[in-house]
Design a protein around this motif. Structure first.
Motif, PDB file in Angstrom:
ATOM      1  N   LEU A   1      38.053  47.645  34.640  1.00 55.69           N
ATOM      2  CA  LEU A   1      37.337  48.760  35.249  1.00 55.69           C
ATOM      3  C   LEU A   1      37.478  50.048  34.454  1.00 55.69           C
ATOM      4  O   LEU A   1      36.486  50.757  34.214  1.00 55.69           O
ATOM      5  CB  LEU A   1      37.823  48.977  36.686  1.00 55.69           C
ATOM      6  N   ALA A   2      38.702  50.375  34.023  1.00 59.40           N
ATOM      7  CA  ALA A   2      38.898  51.624  33.286  1.00 59.40           C
ATOM      8  C   ALA A   2      38.389  51.546  31.842  1.00 59.40           C
ATOM      9  O   ALA A   2      37.537  52.345  31.442  1.00 59.40           O
ATOM     10  CB  ALA A   2      40.367  52.035  33.323  1.00 59.40           C
ATOM     11  N   PRO A   3      38.857  50.594  31.025  1.00 55.09           N
ATOM     12  CA  PRO A   3      38.460  50.635  29.608  1.00 55.09           C
ATOM     13  C   PRO A   3      37.026  50.187  29.341  1.00 55.09           C
ATOM     14  O   PRO A   3      36.407  50.684  28.402  1.00 55.09           O
ATOM     15  CB  PRO A   3      39.458  49.673  28.953  1.00 55.09           C
ATOM     16  N   ILE A   4      36.493  49.272  30.143  1.00 57.39           N
ATOM     17  CA  ILE A   4      35.147  48.753  29.861  1.00 57.39           C
ATOM     18  C   ILE A   4      34.076  49.539  30.605  1.00 57.39           C
ATOM     19  O   ILE A   4      33.044  49.907  30.022  1.00 57.39           O
ATOM     20  CB  ILE A   4      35.065  47.258  30.222  1.00 57.39           C
TER      21      ILE A   4
ATOM     22  N   LEU B   1      35.828  41.217  27.384  1.00 53.85           N
ATOM     23  CA  LEU B   1      36.560  40.458  28.393  1.00 53.85           C
ATOM     24  C   LEU B   1      37.395  39.353  27.766  1.00 53.85           C
ATOM     25  O   LEU B   1      38.480  39.014  28.258  1.00 53.85           O
ATOM     26  CB  LEU B   1      35.583  39.851  29.407  1.00 53.85           C
ATOM     27  N   GLY B   2      36.904  38.795  26.676  1.00 57.55           N
ATOM     28  CA  GLY B   2      37.591  37.679  26.029  1.00 57.55           C
ATOM     29  C   GLY B   2      38.940  38.033  25.448  1.00 57.55           C
ATOM     30  O   GLY B   2      39.733  37.128  25.117  1.00 57.55           O
ATOM     31  N   THR B   3      39.245  39.312  25.330  1.00 57.30           N
ATOM     32  CA  THR B   3      40.578  39.703  24.853  1.00 57.30           C
ATOM     33  C   THR B   3      41.661  39.233  25.824  1.00 57.30           C
ATOM     34  O   THR B   3      42.765  38.850  25.402  1.00 57.30           O
ATOM     35  CB  THR B   3      40.655  41.239  24.706  1.00 57.30           C
ATOM     36  N   TYR B   4      41.342  39.242  27.114  1.00 59.48           N
ATOM     37  CA  TYR B   4      42.355  38.961  28.130  1.00 59.48           C
ATOM     38  C   TYR B   4      42.041  37.728  28.972  1.00 59.48           C
ATOM     39  O   TYR B   4      42.934  37.193  29.627  1.00 59.48           O
ATOM     40  CB  TYR B   4      42.492  40.161  29.070  1.00 59.48           C
ATOM     41  N   PHE B   5      40.769  37.282  28.988  1.00 56.65           N
ATOM     42  CA  PHE B   5      40.357  36.238  29.923  1.00 56.65           C
ATOM     43  C   PHE B   5      39.621  35.105  29.227  1.00 56.65           C
ATOM     44  O   PHE B   5      38.891  35.322  28.247  1.00 56.65           O
ATOM     45  CB  PHE B   5      39.412  36.826  30.995  1.00 56.65           C
TER      46      PHE B   5
ATOM     47  N   SER C   1      27.595  50.848  31.458  1.00 52.62           N
ATOM     48  CA  SER C   1      28.255  50.745  30.146  1.00 52.62           C
ATOM     49  C   SER C   1      27.267  50.651  29.002  1.00 52.62           C
ATOM     50  O   SER C   1      27.570  51.070  27.882  1.00 52.62           O
ATOM     51  CB  SER C   1      29.156  49.503  30.133  1.00 52.62           C
ATOM     52  N   GLY C   2      26.111  50.073  29.260  1.00 47.57           N
ATOM     53  CA  GLY C   2      25.145  49.868  28.179  1.00 47.57           C
ATOM     54  C   GLY C   2      25.447  48.677  27.297  1.00 47.57           C
ATOM     55  O   GLY C   2      24.754  48.439  26.298  1.00 47.57           O
ATOM     56  N   TYR C   3      26.471  47.896  27.641  1.00 49.69           N
ATOM     57  CA  TYR C   3      26.844  46.752  26.807  1.00 49.69           C
ATOM     58  C   TYR C   3      25.872  45.582  27.022  1.00 49.69           C
ATOM     59  O   TYR C   3      25.426  45.317  28.143  1.00 49.69           O
ATOM     60  CB  TYR C   3      28.253  46.264  27.151  1.00 49.69           C
ATOM     61  N   THR C   4      25.562  44.876  25.960  1.00 52.70           N
ATOM     62  CA  THR C   4      24.885  43.599  26.092  1.00 52.70           C
ATOM     63  C   THR C   4      25.886  42.572  26.619  1.00 52.70           C
ATOM     64  O   THR C   4      27.104  42.793  26.608  1.00 52.70           O
ATOM     65  CB  THR C   4      24.355  43.122  24.738  1.00 52.70           C
ATOM     66  N   LYS C   5      25.367  41.427  27.061  1.00 54.47           N
ATOM     67  CA  LYS C   5      26.249  40.373  27.542  1.00 54.47           C
ATOM     68  C   LYS C   5      27.216  39.944  26.442  1.00 54.47           C
ATOM     69  O   LYS C   5      28.407  39.713  26.700  1.00 54.47           O
ATOM     70  CB  LYS C   5      25.443  39.169  28.021  1.00 54.47           C
ATOM     71  N   GLU C   6      26.738  39.866  25.201  1.00 55.38           N
ATOM     72  CA  GLU C   6      27.581  39.430  24.098  1.00 55.38           C
ATOM     73  C   GLU C   6      28.750  40.380  23.880  1.00 55.38           C
ATOM     74  O   GLU C   6      29.898  39.951  23.687  1.00 55.38           O
ATOM     75  CB  GLU C   6      26.746  39.297  22.825  1.00 55.38           C
ATOM     76  N   VAL C   7      28.479  41.675  23.949  1.00 54.85           N
ATOM     77  CA  VAL C   7      29.543  42.667  23.742  1.00 54.85           C
ATOM     78  C   VAL C   7      30.513  42.647  24.928  1.00 54.85           C
ATOM     79  O   VAL C   7      31.739  42.713  24.747  1.00 54.85           O
ATOM     80  CB  VAL C   7      28.946  44.080  23.552  1.00 54.85           C
TER      81      VAL C   7
ATOM     82  N   ALA D   1      51.499  43.377  36.610  1.00 55.25           N
ATOM     83  CA  ALA D   1      51.145  41.965  36.718  1.00 55.25           C
ATOM     84  C   ALA D   1      50.341  41.661  37.978  1.00 55.25           C
ATOM     85  O   ALA D   1      49.895  40.522  38.158  1.00 55.25           O
ATOM     86  CB  ALA D   1      52.409  41.106  36.689  1.00 55.25           C
ATOM     87  N   LEU D   2      50.134  42.635  38.861  1.00 52.84           N
ATOM     88  CA  LEU D   2      49.293  42.423  40.035  1.00 52.84           C
ATOM     89  C   LEU D   2      47.847  42.204  39.603  1.00 52.84           C
ATOM     90  O   LEU D   2      47.362  42.856  38.665  1.00 52.84           O
ATOM     91  CB  LEU D   2      49.350  43.632  40.964  1.00 52.84           C
ATOM     92  N   ASP D   3      47.140  41.347  40.288  1.00 51.60           N
ATOM     93  CA  ASP D   3      45.738  41.119  39.952  1.00 51.60           C
ATOM     94  C   ASP D   3      44.914  42.403  40.033  1.00 51.60           C
ATOM     95  O   ASP D   3      44.054  42.658  39.193  1.00 51.60           O
ATOM     96  CB  ASP D   3      45.141  40.062  40.881  1.00 51.60           C
ATOM     97  N   VAL D   4      45.183  43.213  41.071  1.00 50.65           N
ATOM     98  CA  VAL D   4      44.428  44.465  41.214  1.00 50.65           C
ATOM     99  C   VAL D   4      44.704  45.406  40.036  1.00 50.65           C
ATOM    100  O   VAL D   4      43.820  46.153  39.603  1.00 50.65           O
ATOM    101  CB  VAL D   4      44.752  45.158  42.551  1.00 50.65           C
ATOM    102  N   SER D   5      45.926  45.368  39.505  1.00 52.90           N
ATOM    103  CA  SER D   5      46.264  46.205  38.348  1.00 52.90           C
ATOM    104  C   SER D   5      45.607  45.673  37.085  1.00 52.90           C
ATOM    105  O   SER D   5      45.109  46.457  36.256  1.00 52.90           O
ATOM    106  CB  SER D   5      47.785  46.259  38.162  1.00 52.90           C
ATOM    107  N   ILE D   6      45.609  44.365  36.911  1.00 52.16           N
ATOM    108  CA  ILE D   6      44.975  43.771  35.731  1.00 52.16           C
ATOM    109  C   ILE D   6      43.490  44.139  35.691  1.00 52.16           C
ATOM    110  O   ILE D   6      42.966  44.566  34.654  1.00 52.16           O
ATOM    111  CB  ILE D   6      45.158  42.238  35.739  1.00 52.16           C
TER     112      ILE D   6
END
Length: 404
Positions: A323-326, A264-268, A253-259, A312-317
């Motif tokens: 996995l897909a958007p990030i 992730l913080g949007t959902y978790f 992804s090339g993301y830093t930890k902060e990004v 609502a399945l964990d695998v779907s979340i």
């Protein structure tokens, strides 16, 4: 309602059964399979995974499977049994299961009496079509779940306790497999009648083989009535458990930890974990190993309120929000950046993989059978690799030939 039929089976002789019975073809790589068959020329892997023996492509690979099966029949390694049903007993230190082996109907699959929870890949389905066509048989049972016949497990256990098994083998993995043949008409007729009260059976494992059996049945039509049914083993729901199916992936992804934390913080909610490994103990929590540190990801309540059905399945979340958007893993079945680690004793594996060839590990809480059934009843679909059933059935004990 579900249809169940007795059948005429091919099975190995007692002399050869231990040599023949093998782990399923789809739980190992070609390299692993080659190592397993190196000193075992009659292992069923030679038939179930014929691509390990040929450089041919496409349908030609599966001609090899048919040829090898016929050779083993001609050599007397496989013999034909008279008609009957079978009981498949699996025993480990933790698990004791009894399944009923017989034929189920292609018509029931097509009408939705037999329910699925995964889509099939066209290429994998075609491979199984070729395998069935060239072997002229259904070589591996579809793993089905019944949740209606509350006394089925007890009935199968009672039968097994009063009869001698056809096969009784404990393999190097310390799993015992016992096969009992049922020939008494009273038992056969009673179980066939009982199954006529079941509105639905559920595929636990074998989606590609079931779809391929139906495709072959359609091609052969009325000219081959025996092909209108395929081999299945039906286990009572209360005897089964689904194990977690974890993920490891390459981070491109090339993301830093902060990004990454911001996304992730949007959902978790994210909490550092000091243990060697973190495996969730409840739904809607995840473990994540990132840069040699484990974290707990807990779904935010505000987010969970927006989810319905299979979403609502964990695998779907994990697939839909991480996995897909990030990480841009849209097709986890085919993306080489992701791998799947089944089971519960995974601490060393997850840590080793993120030290060796992967960057991030996600540990999951297991999908439940109730969740699987609910998704199937809604005609919903789970992401790939949502469920792992263990112990695994061995291949080669029983085959359903539909031509002579």
């Amino acid at each position: 309602m579900a249809q169940l039929k007795a059948f005429t089976a091919l099975r190995p002789t007692e002399k050869w059964v231990r040599e023949v019975a093998s782990l399923p073809y789809d739980v190992m790589t070609n390299e692993e399979a080659l190592e397993m068959v190196k000193d075992h020329p009659y292992s069923f892997l030679n038939i179930d995974k014929p691509d390990i023996h040929t450089t041919e492509k496409g349908q030609a690979i599966y001609k090899e499977a048919g040829k090898r099966l016929q050779q083993m029949i001609d050599q007397g390694i496989f013999i034909e049994e008279s008609e009957g049903l079978y009981i498949y007993e699996l025993q480990t230190n933790q698990v004791h299961q009894y399944g009923l082996v017989g034929l189920v109907s292609v018509a029931d699959y097509e009408s939705g009496v037999i329910k699925k929870h995964e889509n099939t890949r066209s290429d994998k389905q075609q491979e199984r079509v070729w395998h069935i066509e060239h072997c002229k048989a259904h070589t591996g049972p579809i793993f089905l779940v019944d949740h209606v016949l509350k006394d089925l497990g007890h009935q199968l256990e009672s039968y097994a306790n009063t009869h001698k098994p056809l096969f009784d083998e404990t393999f190097e993995d310390e799993i015992t497999h016992r096969i009992y043949k049922v020939t008494e008409e009273a038992f056969i007729n009673q179980w066939i009648e009982d199954f006529e009260t079941i509105p639905h059976l559920y595929i636990a494992d074998g989606h590609h083989r079931a779809a391929a059996a139906c495709e072959v049945a359609e091609q052969l039509g009325e000219s081959m009535p025996e092909a209108q049914n395929f081999l299945a083993v039906i286990f009572p729901k209360e005897q089964l458990q689904i194990l977690a199916y974890h993920r490891v992936l390459k981070d491109e992804s090339g993301y830093t930890k902060e990004v990454l934390w911001e996304k992730l913080g949007t959902y978790f909610n994210i909490t550092p974990i000091e243990d060697l490994v973190y495996v969730p103990t409840q739904r809607h929590t995840f473990g994540m190993r990132y840069k040699k540190q484990w974290y707990q990801l807990t779904c935010k309540e505000s987010y969970l309120k927006t989810l319905q059905g299979s979403d609502a399945l964990d695998v779907s979340i994990l697939q839909n929000e991480v996995l897909a958007p990030i990480f841009n893993i849209e097709n986890p079945k085919e993306d080489p950046r992701i791998d799947f680690i089944p089971g519960v004793e995974v601490a060393i594996t997850l840590n080793e993989r993120t030290e060796k060839d992967m960057d991030i590990a996600f540990s999951l809480y297991p999908t439940s059978l109730d969740e699987l059934i609910a998704v199937a009843d809604e005609n919903g679909l789970m992401p790939p690799k949502s469920t792992w059933f263990e112990p695994k059935l061995r291949s080669g004990f029983l085959i359903h030939p539909f031509t002579k």
